[in-house]
Design an enzyme around this catalytic site. Structure first.
Site, PDB file in Angstrom:
ATOM      1  N   ASP A   1     -17.359  19.895 -29.181  1.00  0.00           N
ATOM      2  CA  ASP A   1     -17.363  18.715 -28.304  1.00  0.00           C
ATOM      3  C   ASP A   1     -16.757  17.544 -29.069  1.00  0.00           C
ATOM      4  OD1 ASP A   1     -17.896  16.866 -26.344  1.00  0.00           O
ATOM      5  OD2 ASP A   1     -20.076  16.890 -26.598  1.00  0.00           O
TER       6      ASP A   1
ATOM      7  N   CYS B   1     -13.018  15.590 -23.762  1.00  0.00           N
ATOM      8  CA  CYS B   1     -12.867  14.358 -22.987  1.00  0.00           C
ATOM      9  C   CYS B   1     -11.399  13.952 -22.932  1.00  0.00           C
ATOM     10  CB  CYS B   1     -13.726  13.242 -23.576  1.00  0.00           C
ATOM     11  SG  CYS B   1     -13.376  12.918 -25.302  1.00  0.00           S
TER      12      CYS B   1
ATOM     13  N   GLN C   1     -24.038  10.570 -24.318  1.00  0.00           N
ATOM     14  CA  GLN C   1     -23.224  10.586 -23.092  1.00  0.00           C
ATOM     15  C   GLN C   1     -23.653   9.457 -22.156  1.00  0.00           C
ATOM     16  OE1 GLN C   1     -20.594  12.161 -22.455  1.00  0.00           O
ATOM     17  NE2 GLN C   1     -20.581  14.112 -23.555  1.00  0.00           N
TER      18      GLN C   1
HETATM   19  N1  SAH Z   1     -22.151  16.705 -28.526  1.00  0.00           N
HETATM   20  C1  SAH Z   1     -22.635  15.352 -28.519  1.00  0.00           C
HETATM   21  C2  SAH Z   1     -21.641  14.346 -29.073  1.00  0.00           C
HETATM   22  C3  SAH Z   1     -20.230  14.436 -28.600  1.00  0.00           C
HETATM   23  S1  SAH Z   1     -19.210  13.050 -28.985  1.00  0.00           S
HETATM   24  C4  SAH Z   1     -23.085  14.971 -27.135  1.00  0.00           C
HETATM   25  O1  SAH Z   1     -22.756  15.639 -26.165  1.00  0.00           O
HETATM   26  O2  SAH Z   1     -23.783  13.967 -26.981  1.00  0.00           O
HETATM   27  C5  SAH Z   1     -18.389  13.531 -30.419  1.00  0.00           C
HETATM   28  C6  SAH Z   1     -19.177  13.348 -31.675  1.00  0.00           C
HETATM   29  O3  SAH Z   1     -18.356  13.791 -32.747  1.00  0.00           O
HETATM   30  C7  SAH Z   1     -19.565  11.911 -31.990  1.00  0.00           C
HETATM   31  O4  SAH Z   1     -20.955  11.858 -32.211  1.00  0.00           O
HETATM   32  C8  SAH Z   1     -18.788  11.595 -33.295  1.00  0.00           C
HETATM   33  O5  SAH Z   1     -19.527  10.774 -34.167  1.00  0.00           O
HETATM   34  C9  SAH Z   1     -18.574  12.960 -33.875  1.00  0.00           C
HETATM   35  N2  SAH Z   1     -17.392  13.142 -34.737  1.00  0.00           N
HETATM   36  C10 SAH Z   1     -16.212  12.490 -34.716  1.00  0.00           C
HETATM   37  N3  SAH Z   1     -15.359  13.020 -35.602  1.00  0.00           N
HETATM   38  C11 SAH Z   1     -15.998  14.034 -36.215  1.00  0.00           C
HETATM   39  C12 SAH Z   1     -15.639  14.981 -37.231  1.00  0.00           C
HETATM   40  N4  SAH Z   1     -14.435  14.976 -37.788  1.00  0.00           N
HETATM   41  N5  SAH Z   1     -16.563  15.900 -37.586  1.00  0.00           N
HETATM   42  C13 SAH Z   1     -17.795  15.914 -37.010  1.00  0.00           C
HETATM   43  N6  SAH Z   1     -18.180  15.058 -36.064  1.00  0.00           N
HETATM   44  C14 SAH Z   1     -17.306  14.128 -35.666  1.00  0.00           C
END
Ligand code: SAH
Length: 454
Positions: free
Chosen positions: A385, A412, A287
């Site tokens: 998320d 988001c 983040q």
């Molecule tokens: N919860 C974490 C990251 C949120 S961002 C935090 O708060 O820091 C969303 C994340 O989802 C990213 O790290 C991205 O790489 C991952 N992502 C994107 N598509 C995805 C999918 N289909 N399955 C699992 N993860 C995924």
């Protein structure tokens, strides 16, 4: 030829009736919408029509006839022009209200939840200088290496030194690095020709740790004097503990390539979040607003109201910040994430914080959830998320099949969240509390945490 109520270059007077979700003023001429930068609701402006499209056009303010009392002075108009801080002309209080209304609008109109109560947006006391990460293009302008940002919808670089929403130490570091590169006669990338060498400077700085990582994105792997340059960056900026070269040979908008090489120090930095320590690699998501990420997660945890016997899923886990924050309050945490480096970080982060009850897997959330549902994993609480595109139907199906008491949806993008909330409702999970949190002050981005209960 089709007739429109306005034509290109026409100058006319108009009243701004609303703000678009991107923060542009909207004026209507005989029902035809014009989007106008740097114009606020209720303002009366003289505008020039820049572009006439099929369903809408764009205009530019030539003169303010009546200004909004909510307008605040923008130090540098380039912050609006480049889209770095597209809401910085609106008072912060009204930015927060704008975001609350955005969420309310999608939930009432898209998700047809007229009764929904969206709480006031949680904002920052000092809503600037918050970004812990910068991704800055570097180009040659009038013979000099120049850093800045692209003019909106273009690839024309506008020179900027004070980025306003970034950690000011990062702003300074960009200039220091640019000057070092200049001294070494490093060629800037030329986008049209796909020539030259240095494409982007990326900097991440731990909000609490002050550790800095510098990623230099180059067009070719061979980096003459790369190691020497990296050492000098560290000498001039002692907070830099990692300099990485990333190679991107393609002619593309995508910033990062896949190949990476450490030129100085470590391949990651550490930072703290809610009292835990995290390793963050260059390719991992983290983040960008640490202070507000803490507010966001704290809100999510309050809504989850966890018990010591709970099994928790941390879906779309990144480096594990959500799951690992609560691991010592619950029985077990399961998480997944597609980026392998991020999952490596999450596993390492469990170790760094002496957490033994967390399991993180690499893979697509929708696939792994279906697999876990089949294996009989029975979470009490699921945190999701996802990125901007939201959840897959198969993920929602698997999540509901697991029959959790609560689902906490961190989003988001209110539009895809609204779509997903409809699907959850069809499977018996209704929307309870909706809390917007301002992670991106001065921009139109909206972050929301929503509690779903059965
Ligand atoms: N919860 C974490 C990251 C949120 S961002 C935090 O708060 O820091 C969303 C994340 O989802 C990213 O790290 C991205 O790489 C991952 N992502 C994107 N598509 C995805 C999918 N289909 N399955 C699992 N993860 C995924």
């Amino acid at each position: 030829m089709k007739q429109y109520p306005v034509e290109k270059n026409q100058v006319l007077e108009a009243t701004i009736i609303d703000l678009s979700h991107e923060g542009m003023g909207i004026a209507k001429v005989d029902g035809y919408p014009l989007f106008v930068e740097n114009a606020l609701t209720d303002e009366v402006v003289e505008l020039k029509v820049l572009k006439v499209g099929n369903k809408f056009g764009f205009g530019k303010v030539m003169k303010f006839i009546k200004e909004s009392p909510d307008r605040q002075t923008v130090e540098n108009e380039n912050l609006l022009r480049t889209g770095i801080a597209p809401l910085s002309h609106l008072s912060y209080e009204k930015q927060l209200a704008f975001k609350q209304k955005q969420v309310e609008n999608v939930l009432t109109r898209v998700a047809k939840m007229p009764e929904i109560n969206v709480l006031p947006t949680l904002g920052m006391e000092q809503p600037f200088g918050y970004r812990n990460k910068a991704q800055i293009p570097i180009r040659k302008i009038e013979g000099k290496l120049t850093t800045g940002f692209y003019r909106k919808n273009s690839h024309q670089l506008v020179a900027i030194e004070d980025f306003y929403i970034q950690d000011p130490v990062i702003d300074q570091a960009i200039l220091t690095i640019r000057n070092i590169l200049e001294r070494f006669n490093i060629k800037a990338y030329n986008e049209e020709a796909n020539e030259g060498f240095m494409r982007h400077i990326i900097i991440r700085r731990g909000h609490y740790s002050h550790e800095m990582m510098v990623v230099l994105v180059t067009r070719k792997p061979k980096f003459f004097k790369g190691v020497e340059i990296a050492n000098i960056i560290h000498e001039e900026l002692p907070e830099v503990v990692s300099v990485v070269q990333n190679v991107n040979e393609e002619k593309t908008n995508v910033i990062l390539g896949s190949a990476e090489k450490v030129l100085f120090g470590k391949d990651s930095i550490e930072d703290q979040l809610l009292g835990k320590t995290y390793r963050i690699s260059s390719k991992s998501f983290y983040q960008v607003n640490t202070q507000q990420a803490e507010v966001l997660y704290q809100t999510a945890f309050e809504l989850a109201d966890l018990k010591a016997t709970d099994v928790v899923i941390d879906a779309y886990a990144g480096i594990g910040t959500i799951g690992l924050s609560v691991a010592d309050k619950v029985d077990h945490v399961y998480g997944m994430e597609t980026i392998k480096e991020a999952v490596d970080d999450a596993r390492e982060n469990a170790k760094l914080n002496d957490i033994e009850n967390a399991t993180y897997l690499v893979g697509k959330a929708e696939k792994i959830m279906t697999q876990w549902a089949r294996e009989g994993i029975a979470p009490n609480v699921i945190f999701v998320d996802p990125p901007r595109k939201g959840l897959e139907q198969s993920f929602i199906d698997a999540a509901c099949e697991m029959n959790p008491e609560k689902i906490v949806y961190i989003s988001c993008n209110p539009a895809t969240m609204a779509r997903d909330l409809i699907h959850f409702a069809e499977l018996g999970y209704t929307t309870d509390t909706v809390q917007p949190v301002d992670l991106f002050p001065q921009t139109a981005h909206v972050e929301t945490v929503t509690l779903l209960t059965k």
